[in-house]
Design a protein around this motif. Structure first.
Motif, short mmCIF file in Angstrom:
data_model
loop_
_atom_site.label_atom_id
_atom_site.label_comp_id
_atom_site.label_asym_id
_atom_site.label_seq_id
_atom_site.Cartn_x
_atom_site.Cartn_y
_atom_site.Cartn_z
N LEU A 16 -0.48 1.53 9.60
CA LEU A 16 0.13 1.09 10.91
C LEU A 16 -0.75 2.05 12.28
CD1 LEU A 16 3.75 0.83 10.41
CD2 LEU A 16 2.05 -1.00 10.27
N LEU B 109 10.33 -3.98 6.03
CA LEU B 109 9.42 -2.43 6.64
C LEU B 109 8.20 -2.99 7.02
CD1 LEU B 109 10.23 0.51 4.77
CD2 LEU B 109 10.89 0.06 6.63
N TYR B 110 7.14 -3.61 6.34
CA TYR B 110 6.21 -4.19 6.81
C TYR B 110 6.03 -5.04 8.09
CZ TYR B 110 3.23 -2.44 3.05
OH TYR B 110 2.40 -1.74 2.28
N THR C 211 0.82 -1.22 0.07
CA THR C 211 -0.02 0.07 0.16
C THR C 211 0.89 1.19 -0.04
OG1 THR C 211 -1.41 1.40 1.15
CG2 THR C 211 -0.31 -0.55 2.39
N ASP C 212 0.45 2.26 -0.63
CA ASP C 212 1.23 3.46 -0.52
C ASP C 212 1.13 4.38 0.80
OD1 ASP C 212 -1.39 4.42 -1.28
OD2 ASP C 212 -1.04 5.11 -3.30
N ASP C 213 0.23 3.87 1.59
CA ASP C 213 0.35 4.58 2.77
C ASP C 213 0.33 3.79 3.96
OD1 ASP C 213 0.19 6.62 4.54
OD2 ASP C 213 -1.74 7.43 3.87
N GLY C 214 1.45 3.05 4.00
CA GLY C 214 1.78 2.04 5.13
C GLY C 214 1.88 2.80 6.32
N ARG C 215 2.07 3.90 6.66
CA ARG C 215 1.89 4.72 8.11
C ARG C 215 0.48 4.76 8.37
NH1 ARG C 215 6.10 8.12 11.35
NH2 ARG C 215 7.39 7.23 9.68
N PRO D 8 8.46 5.79 0.64
CA PRO D 8 7.26 6.37 -0.07
C PRO D 8 6.03 6.03 0.62
CG PRO D 8 8.53 5.05 -1.76
CD PRO D 8 9.30 4.95 -0.24
N SER D 9 6.06 4.80 1.20
CA SER D 9 4.64 4.31 1.91
C SER D 9 4.88 4.63 3.36
CB SER D 9 4.48 2.87 1.77
OG SER D 9 3.26 2.47 2.29
N PHE D 10 5.94 4.32 3.96
CA PHE D 10 5.96 4.50 5.47
C PHE D 10 6.67 5.53 6.05
CE2 PHE D 10 5.70 0.01 4.86
CZ PHE D 10 4.75 -0.48 5.69
N GLY D 11 7.15 6.66 5.34
CA GLY D 11 7.67 7.89 5.74
C GLY D 11 9.08 7.67 6.32
N GLY E 23 7.39 -2.76 10.97
CA GLY E 23 6.36 -1.92 11.36
C GLY E 23 5.11 -2.47 11.79
N HIS F 79 14.86 -2.71 11.15
CA HIS F 79 14.10 -1.28 10.92
C HIS F 79 13.07 -0.96 11.93
CE1 HIS F 79 15.60 -2.95 7.25
NE2 HIS F 79 15.81 -1.83 6.65
N ARG F 80 13.04 0.33 12.08
CA ARG F 80 11.87 0.89 12.77
C ARG F 80 11.39 2.24 12.02
NH1 ARG F 80 12.75 -2.91 14.86
NH2 ARG F 80 12.56 -3.45 17.21
N ILE F 81 9.86 2.12 12.15
CA ILE F 81 9.32 3.72 11.58
C ILE F 81 9.67 4.67 12.56
CG2 ILE F 81 6.95 4.67 11.00
CD1 ILE F 81 7.78 1.76 9.40
N VAL G 10 12.18 6.15 8.45
CA VAL G 10 12.65 4.98 8.57
C VAL G 10 13.88 5.03 9.25
CG1 VAL G 10 12.90 2.62 8.09
CG2 VAL G 10 10.99 3.67 7.17
#
Lengths: 477, 232
Positions: free
Chosen positions: A224, A261-262, A217-221, B130-133, A265, B153-155, B135
Motif C-alpha cells: 500500500l 482489508l485489501y 502478500t505477507d506485507d500488505g502495508r 499479520p500483513s497490514f499491521g 486498504g 475497515h481502515r489501515i 487495522v
C-alpha cells in the motif's frame, strides 16, 4: 535495490540453455534471442552455437557484461548458479523453477538459501516459481511461453503475483490492441515484490498506468505504501473473495477478512479496485490516458439511445455521477441539433450525424463534466468524429473515452485514428461504462477535499469516503 | 513510551486478556468516555457502589478468566436494569458464588445502566493483521454485528476525516444521521473514538481490541463494554 539490471539489462545470459526443442532452456533462449543486446547461452554440457551465439560454460565466461541471468535450471542448482552470477557481476536473475517456498518444507529452506546468496551479491531475484517477464519495446522476452513475441508495446505495466495471470493479461492486452509496457509475473517474490516492482515502473518512461494482480502478500502495508508513493496511477485486482465463511463471529478479528482489508486498504491508499482481468486492463487504459479526471462527473454522448441507457445506468453503479449539463451546454446542443432526441446527460443524438463531433465538444467543454464518454455505432458514410477528438482531451483537460460497435475490418482505421487522437476505445457499452467508473473512483480517492466537508456541503464524497446517498459504489457485499 | 497502567497490570500478572475494568480504563486514558463503574469484591461493596454510581445499575462478572460474560454460568454473568439494593446484592452474590463453585477468581463490576434506546449501538475495534499491521474496524454494533456484518475497515492509524469516511460508508449510517425523527448521533464524537482505537492498536502491544457496544447518542458516545487482548 534497483531493478534496472533486471528490466534494462545490457547483456542477458540464459543459464541452462539447451538445443533440445521443447526444453525450457531452448524456449527461453528462442524468446530472448531477439533482444537488442547480446544474449549468451550458458551450459557446461553444450558446445557450438544456439541462435547464432556461442555456448559458454559459465556466466563468468561471457565476453561482455551480463546484467540478467535467466535461470533455466532445476531448483537445487540455483544457489550455485547465483553464486556464479555474483562473481560475474550479474545484478538480476529470473528463477523459473518451482519447488521453493510454495512447496513448503525443504522448498522453503531452498528459497531462504537463494535469498541469502542473492543478498550477499546484491542480486534482484524475479521468482522463483514464475514464468518471467516481458518488455516488448526492447524485445526483452524473458518468458518461456509461446506466442509472447506477438504481444505489442503499450503503456500499461502489468504486475501479477501469478506468472500465469501475467500472461493472461498480456495476451488479453494484445487482443484489445493495447499491449503492455511490461508484463511481470512475480511468483514467490523472493526479494522482488510488489513494492519494488511498483517503484520501478513508476519511474519507467514507457509506463503510464500500473495494473496489479494480487492473490495475497505477507506485507500488505508495504504494498500500500508503494501504491501511495507512486505518481503513476495504480489499479488493482485482488483475486479471491471466498473467505467470507469465516466472518461469523462478532469479534473484530473474525470480522476482518483478507479481501475486505485489501479492498479497504487500496481505497484508503488511492487505488481503485476491479474484479476481472479485462476490467483491470480497461481501467488501466483509461487511467493511462492523460489527463486524469478531477472529479467523478461523467458526461455521456450517444448516437443511439439503448447503449446510452446501459452506460448511464452502469456508470452510476460503478461510482460515477451523471450531473445535469449546464444551461449553456444544453442551449449549445439545441443550437447544433434543433430537436435533438435528448439534450441533457446523456445527450442522445438519435443517430450518427455530421454534427456528432460538435455535440461531443460541447459536452466536453461543460464545466460540470470531469469525464467524457462517447458511444456511437459505426456508420461507414460518416466515420468517427476524429477531427473533434484530436487534442480534445488535452484542450479540456479531461479524459475522453470512446466505445463503438460494427464490423472490425470496416471500422479499424477510424478506430485507430481515435486511439491515435489520445482517446482510448472500448468494445462494449458496459466495459466503457466500467472504465469511466474506474476513472470516477480514482478521482474520488484522490480528491483533496476532506470527505466530511464534501458531504456536509452536499458535494460528492470519495469512495471509501463519505456519505452522499448517490454513492453506494462497489463494495464487498 | 511506557504502557498505560491497565496494560502494565495485566503484563505483571502474566495475562494477555484485560478485564473489562482495565479495558475501560485504557479507553478512558485514550479519551473515550465509558460508563461510571466500580469493581467490588463483596456483595455489600456492590450495593455501596450502586449507591455511588446511581440506579439503575448493571452488575457483571469481572475476571480475566471470563471473556464472554453473558454466556457465563448459565447467564448470570450480566444482570441489567437493577434498581434496588436487594437486586444488586442478589446479583453480586450470585456472581461471586458461581465463581467460587467454578474456582474462578472473580470480582463484580457495578456500573451505571445506560438506556440503549437513547442511541445506536456501534462496534469499534482494532486488530493487528499479520500483513497490514494495525487495522481499525467500524460497524453496526450489538446483536446486529453478527447478523448484518455491516463493517468498514481502515489501515491504522487514521485521521479524523478518514474516521468520518469509515463511518459514513456504513449502510447503518442512516441510523446515526437520525432515523424517523430520532436525534442524529454525534458522529464527530464517534469518529474521535475510531481515531483513538486506531491509535491504541497502532501504538500499544494490542493484538485485538473490541468496544462493543459503543452507544452513539446525540450527546456523545459512551463505551459500554471493552475487550482487550494483548500480544503474547
Amino acid at each position: 535495490m534497483s531493478l534496472t539490471q533486471l528490466f534494462e539489462p545490457s547483456g542477458v545470459a540464459v543459464v541452462g540453455a539447451s538445443r533440445a526443442e521443447g526444453k525450457i532452456g531452448y524456449v527461453a533462449m528462442a524468446n530472448a534471442t531477439n533482444f537488442e543486446g547480446p544474449v549468451y547461452p550458458v551450459n557446461p554440457s553444450e558446445s557450438g552455437e544456439l541462435f547464432g551465439s556461442a555456448f559458454v560454460p559459465s556466466v563468468t565466461d561471457t565476453d561482455g557484461p551480463v546484467d540478467l541471468a535467466l535461470c533455466c535450471v532445476p531448483g537445487p542448482a540455483v544457489p550455485d548458479v547465483l553464486a556464479e552470477c555474483g562473481d560475474a557481476g550479474t545484478g538480476a536473475a529470473v528463477i523459473y523453477a518451482s519447488g521453493f517456498a510454495e512447496a513448503g518444507g525443504e522448498g522453503e529452506t531452498l528459497q531462504r538459501e537463494i535469498v541469502e546468496v542473492a543478498d550477499e551479491h546484491d542480486i534482484s531475484l524475479l521468482g522463483p516459481n514464475t514464468s518471467g517477464f516481458l518488455v516488448p519495446a526492447t524485445d526483452l522476452r524473458c518468458s518461456f511461453a509461446s506466442g509472447v513475441e506477438a504481444i505489442p508495446t503499450g503503456n500499461t505495466a502489468v504486475i501479477a503475483q501469478s506468472g500465469g495471470v501475467a500472461h493472461v493479461l498480456a495476451f488479453q492486452s494484445r487482443r484489445q490492441r493495447r499491449g503492455v509496457s511490461a508484463m511481470v509475473g512475480l511468483g514467490n517474490r523472493a526479494n522482488v515484490g510488489f513494492a519494488e516492482a511498483i517503484a520501478y515502473f513508476d519511474g519507467d518512461d514507457r509506463t503510464d498506468a500500473i495494473a496489479l494482480h494480487i492473490e495475497g502478500t505477507d506485507d500488505g502495508r508495504r504494498l500500500l505504501d508503494a501504491c501511495r508513493a507512486s505518481d503513476t496511477p495504480v489499479i488493482a485486482y485482488k483475486a479471491g473473495q471466498s473467505d467470507v465463511g469465516e466472518f461469523a463471529a462478532s469479534h473484530t478479528g473474525a470480522l476482518t477478512g483478507d479481501h475486505e482489508l485489501y479492498t479497504a486498504g487500496f481505497a484508503q491508499y488511492g487505488v481503485p479496485t476491479v474484479d476481472a482481468t479485462d476490467d483491470l486492463l480497461d481501467a488501466a487504459a483509461a487511467l493511462g490516458t492523460a489527463p486524469l479526471p478531477s472529479g467523478p462527473n461523467v458526461g455521456v454522448v450517444t448516437a443511439q439511445a439503448g447503449p446510452g441507457i446501459i452506460i448511464s445506468d452502469r456508470i452510476q453503479r460503478a461510482g460515477g455521477r451523471l450531473p445535469e449539463l449546464t444551461a449553456g451546454t444544453k442551449a449549445r446542443v439545441d443550437e447544433i441539433l434543433p430537436g435533438v432526441t435528448y439534450d441533457d446527460n446523456p445527450v442522445d443524438t438519435g443517430r450518427p450525424m455530421p454534427e456528432f463531433g460538435e455535440v461531443v465538444a460541447a459536452v466536453a467543454e461543460d464545466d460540470l463534466i470531469d469525464i467524457v464518454l462517447v458511444y456511437e455505432l459505426f456508420e461507414e458514410a460518416l466515420g468517427f468524429p476524429v477531427d473533434t477528438l484530436e487534442g480534445l482531451a488535452e484542450e479540456v483537460d479531461k479524459p475522453v473515452l470512446f466505445a463503438t460497435e460494427g464490423i472490425d475490418a470496416d471500422l479499424e482505421s477510424e478506430r485507430d485514428a481515435v486511439e491515435a487522437a489520445g482517446v482510448p476505445t472500448f468494445e462494449t457499452p458496459e466495459r466503457a461504462a466500467d472504465a469511466a467508473g474506474a476513472l470516477a473512483r480514482y478521482a474520488r480517492l484522490h480528491a483533496e477535499e476532506p470527505p466530511g466537508a464534501a458531504a456536509a456541503d452536499g458535494g460528492w464524497p470519495r469512495p471509501g469516503g463519505s456519505a452522499a446517498a448517490d454513492w453506494k459504489g462497489p463494495r464487498d457485499e | 513510551m511506557s504502557d498505560p497502567a491497565p496494560i502494565a497490570a495485566a503484563r505483571e500478572d502474566g495475562r494477555t486478556t484485560l478485564t473489562e475494568a482495565e479495558g475501560k480504563r485504557l479507553l478512558a486514558s485514550a479519551g473515550v468516555e465509558t460508563t461510571d463503574f466500580r469493581v467490588c469484591e463483596t456483595a455489600d461493596a456492590a450495593v455501596e457502589a450502586a449507591d455511588a454510581v446511581g440506579y439503575p445499575v448493571v452488575v457483571k462478572v469481572s475476571s480475566p478468566a471470563v471473556t464472554h460474560k453473558t454466556d457465563w454460568a448459565g447467564g448470570i454473568g450480566v444482570a441489567v436494569g437493577l434498581d434496588s439494593p436487594e437486586a444488586v446484592r442478589d446479583a453480586a452474590a450470585g456472581v461471586l458464588a458461581a465463581a467460587g463453585e467454578r474456582g474462578v477468581d472473580a470480582d463484580v463490576l457495578v456500573e451505571t445502566a445506560v438506556d440503549l434506546d437513547r442511541g445506536t449501538e456501534v462496534i469499534v475495534g482494532g486488530v493487528r493483521d499479520p500483513s497490514f499491521g494495525p487495522v481499525v474496524l467500524t460497524g453496526l454494533g450489538g446483536v446486529f454485528t453478527e447478523i448484518f456484518e455491516d463493517t468498514t475497515h481502515r489501515i491504522a492509524p487514521i485521521d479524523h476525516a478518514e474516521a468520518r469516511s469509515a463511518i459514513e460508508e456504513l449502510h447503518a449510517v442512516e441510523l446515526l444521521h437520525g432515523h424517523r425523527g430520532s436525534d442524529p448521533a454525534d458522529v464527530d464524537a464517534l469518529a474521535a473514538v475510531v481515531v483513538a482505537v486506531g491509535e491504541l492498536v497502532a501504538d500499544r502491544p494490542i493484538a485485538e481490541l473490541d468496544v462493543n457496544p459503543l452507544l452513539a447518542t446525540a450527546d456523545g458516545v459512551i463505551a459500554l463494554d471493552a475487550l482487550v487482548v494483548l500480544e503474547s
